[in-house]
Design an enzyme around this catalytic site. Structure first.
Site, PDB file in Angstrom:
ATOM      1  CE1 TYR A 135      37.337  41.111  45.734  1.00  0.00           C
ATOM      2  CE2 TYR A 135      39.535  41.988  45.367  1.00  0.00           C
ATOM      3  CZ  TYR A 135      38.709  41.027  45.898  1.00  0.00           C
ATOM      4  OH  TYR A 135      39.247  39.980  46.597  1.00  0.00           O
ATOM      5  CE  LYS A 163      37.677  38.765  43.033  1.00  0.00           C
ATOM      6  NZ  LYS A 163      39.140  39.032  43.132  1.00  0.00           N
TER       7      LYS A 163
END
Length: 301
Positions: A135, A163
């Site tokens: 992330y 992400k």
């Protein structure tokens, strides 16, 4: 007996209890709408407000609800996981609970430079044999991994996806130019979804899909099919909602939308408080307008 305001009641500090049955019902409705996977224990899952055992229970409940139809990814984050070694403990428990992969954040307490963040991700990756999605959110977590940094991590075979939440759509093209298709890139910012999907993102980790799953799936499918005119029309309707995903109180905003659309509850755990007053009225008006003007194309998708 003392009166408690239900908008702020935290059950004497224990926090609102988990409603795993409701979680299962929510996931079922999202699957019916066409969602193809779930990331549990992310920001909206209030990861840092749950105990370690509660986190396992949430993932296990999601895996049971999914029933093998879609994959469940577990978020690894929070104060209790602020070092690589501590974070390496949670993945095995998530794997045992049935998670198919992990979404891993940087250490949450110490603001790392990129070299330190690379070391953190390597530590976690080498501690587990699950596929990992990193992330990358420089806005929220003050750590920004560049394409060159991801080139260094490319030697870790189980780091397979990113992400991308740097709030810069150019980053996706830079990633492809530097690394070709070494990583699967997923959009992590709701109000950049269409741009990211058209520029090559293969998925969207969406906040507002929790409340408007039909519309989110429709937008994704239109973008994937390169039906740009239809996608733009839907995106413009969606945008006031999608902006809510980028605010500091995104959890409270999206959970209010969950309640207003019948997908869940507005309840949150401390230190968050349920919205009240003028702020609640303002956010509720945005959500209600979207409900009242839902496009036929999206609801029929």
């Amino acid at each position: 007996m003392a009166w408690r305001d239900p908008r702020t009641d935290d059950r004497d500090g224990r926090g609102w209890p988990l409603d795993l049955a409701a979680t299962g019902r929510h996931l079922e409705r999202c699957i019916e709408a066409g969602c193809e996977g779930f990331v549990m224990l992310g920001t909206l899952g209030e990861n840092s407000s749950l105990t370690a055992d509660e986190k396992v229970a949430v993932v296990a409940a999601a895996v049971e609800a999914a029933g093998g139809r879609v994959q469940v990814i577990a978020g690894i984050a929070g104060i209790a996981e602020n070092t690589g070694l501590a974070a390496a403990d949670s993945p095995q428990r998530m794997k045992d609970a049935g998670a198919a992969g992990l979404m891993v954040l940087p250490a949450m307490v110490y603001q790392q430079e990129s070299r330190e963040a690379i070391g953190h991700f390597r530590t976690v990756a080498r501690a587990v044999d699950l596929p990992i999605m990193i992330y990358n959110n420089r806005v929220a977590y003050k750590v920004d991994l560049s394409p060159e940094d991801f080139a260094e991590l490319a030697s870790e075979p189980n780091i397979v996806a990113v992400k991308e939440s740097s709030h810069d759509s150019r980053r996706i093209t830079d990633m492809f130019n530097r690394l070709d298709e070494r990583y699967e890139i997923l959009c992590g910012v709701d109000d950049l979804a269409l741009e990211n999907l058209l520029f090559g993102a293969v998925g969207w980790v969406s906040g507002m899909a929790n409340c408007f799953p039909h519309e989110a799936v429709a937008l994704y499918r239109l973008a994937a099919a390169r039906k740009v005119d239809e996608a733009v029309e839907l995106y413009r309707w969606f945008m006031p909602l999608l902006h809510l995903d980028t605010e500091i109180k995104l959890v409270q905003y999206i959970k209010l939308a969950n309640q207003m659309t019948g997908y869940g509850s507005q309840n949150v755990r401390a230190p968050r408080l349920v919205l009240s007053g003028a702020e609640r009225d303002r956010i509720a008006a945005i959500i209600q307008r979207a409900i009242d003007t839902r496009p036929r194309l999206a609801t029929a998708a």
